[in-house]
Design an enzyme around this catalytic site. Structure first.
Site, short mmCIF file in Angstrom:
data_model
loop_
_atom_site.label_atom_id
_atom_site.label_comp_id
_atom_site.label_asym_id
_atom_site.label_seq_id
_atom_site.Cartn_x
_atom_site.Cartn_y
_atom_site.Cartn_z
N HIS A 155 0.83 -1.21 0.00
CA HIS A 155 0.00 0.00 0.00
C HIS A 155 0.87 1.26 0.00
O HIS A 155 2.05 1.20 0.33
CB HIS A 155 -0.92 0.02 1.23
N LYS A 159 -0.72 5.00 4.76
CA LYS A 159 -1.66 4.09 5.42
C LYS A 159 -1.32 3.93 6.89
O LYS A 159 -0.16 3.76 7.25
CB LYS A 159 -1.62 2.73 4.70
#
Ligand SMILES: NC(=O)c1ccc[n+]([C@@H]2O[C@H](COP(=O)([O-])OP(=O)(O)OC[C@H]3O[C@@H](n4cnc5c(N)ncnc54)[C@H](O)[C@@H]3O)[C@@H](O)[C@H]2O)c1
Ligand SMILES: O=C(O)C1=N[C@H](C(=O)O)CCC1
Length: 266
Positions: A155, A159
């Site tokens: 990701h 995040k």
């Protein structure tokens, strides 16, 4: 239902702003308010870069639900506030559709019980991309034949939670099929802590965080002489929007909490 009254929590975020653009495209959705950390009393149309909605911004969820008649709360915030918002929405009889990840299993169990007690529909989905839901379902199927598996999720570096909600959900689904097994050498030792990633029931999850990424996952199955890799990539946050719309439509017909989009898809 022809006109679903929606509140969005986190409207200035990467996902929240994309959700506003999705709502703009659907005549059956009516944005009645937003929940933000700032801009109290302002209108969404006055925030640069957001669509021209007249919806008012609240910073207090109780004031929001007392002032506004809402059917659905879309939450795309943080693990801490996503949980609080979901709980509060259920208490007010507003149906949550939650994309926020990072809830503990205890929090999920508590919210499930609360929704059942109040007979309020709710959807919590760690991944609204249809391809990601299929990737998880295919992985569950493969685990029946390949008990050795490692999950690599990748990701963007903004995040907050690790491992991703998708990786946790994938491991849960795999657990339902896979014979319990501690993978790797029985005498395996990490010379640097964390080298083997998180251990869920003997299988390992590895979290990569890099600028430039959106949301990606590989589930790698190993067996003597062969490997199977099941892979999904979200290159744009638009990939999550059809799943959010689908969940909004479905949550209006539910009176329990559903965790995972796979439980709504035929
Ligand atoms: N389920 C899915 O398909 C999916 C897809 C992408 C992201 N996510 C999850 O969605 C969440 C949001 O991701 P993002 O990339 O948009 O994050 P982001 O940081 O871009 O946006 C979060 C927004 O929430 C706002 N916020 C924080 N606390 C708040 C509060 N108390 N009240 C109102 N607003 C508040 C922040 O101001 C910010 O604008 C994360 O948990 C992420 O893991 C889920
Ligand atoms: O951008 C994020 O954050 C994402 N989180 C979800 C997760 O934790 O699984 C998946 C989609 C993107």
């Amino acid at each position: 239902m022809s006109n679903i009254k929606v509140v969005v929590a986190g409207p200035r975020g990467r996902m929240g702003s994309e959700a506003l653009r999705m709502i703009e495209k659907h005549d059956d959705l009516n944005l009645v308010a937003c929940l933000d950390m700032k801009h109290e009393g302002e209108r969404i149309k006055d925030i640069p870069g957001l669509p021209a909605f007249d919806a008012k911004i609240f910073t207090d969820i109780d004031q929001c639900f007392q002032a506004v008649d809402a059917d659905v709360l879309i939450d795309l915030t943080t693990p801490e506030y996503g949980y609080l918002h979901t709980k509060t929405a259920i208490q007010y009889g507003v149906r949550p559709v939650v994309g926020t990840t990072g809830f503990t299993s205890e929090q999920l169990a508590e919210l499930t019980d609360l929704a059942e007690e109040k007979r309020i529909g709710a959807v919590i989905a760690p991944n609204f991309a249809i391809g990601a839901v299929l990737m998880m379902q295919f992985s569950k199927w493969a685990a029946k034949y390949f008990p050795d598996v490692e999950i690599i999720e990748k990701h963007h570096d903004q995040k907050l939670d690790a491992p991703s909600g998708t990786a946790v959900k994938t491991a849960e689904l795999i657990k339902q099929e896979r014979e319990k097994k501690q993978q790797g050498h029985p005498n395996e030792q990490e010379t640097i802590q964390g080298a083997r990633g998180a251990n869920v029931d003997g299988m390992h999850i590895h979290s990569v965080r890099l600028p430039g990424l959106v949301a990606h996952q590989e589930v790698i199955f190993g067996s003597p002489g062969e490997n199977l890799t099941i892979k999904h990539d979200s290159f744009h946050r638009q990939s999550f929007m059809s799943g959010i719309k689908f969940s909004i439509d479905h949550v209006m017909k539910l009176d329990v909490l559903v965790y995972g989009l796979e439980n709504l898809l035929e």
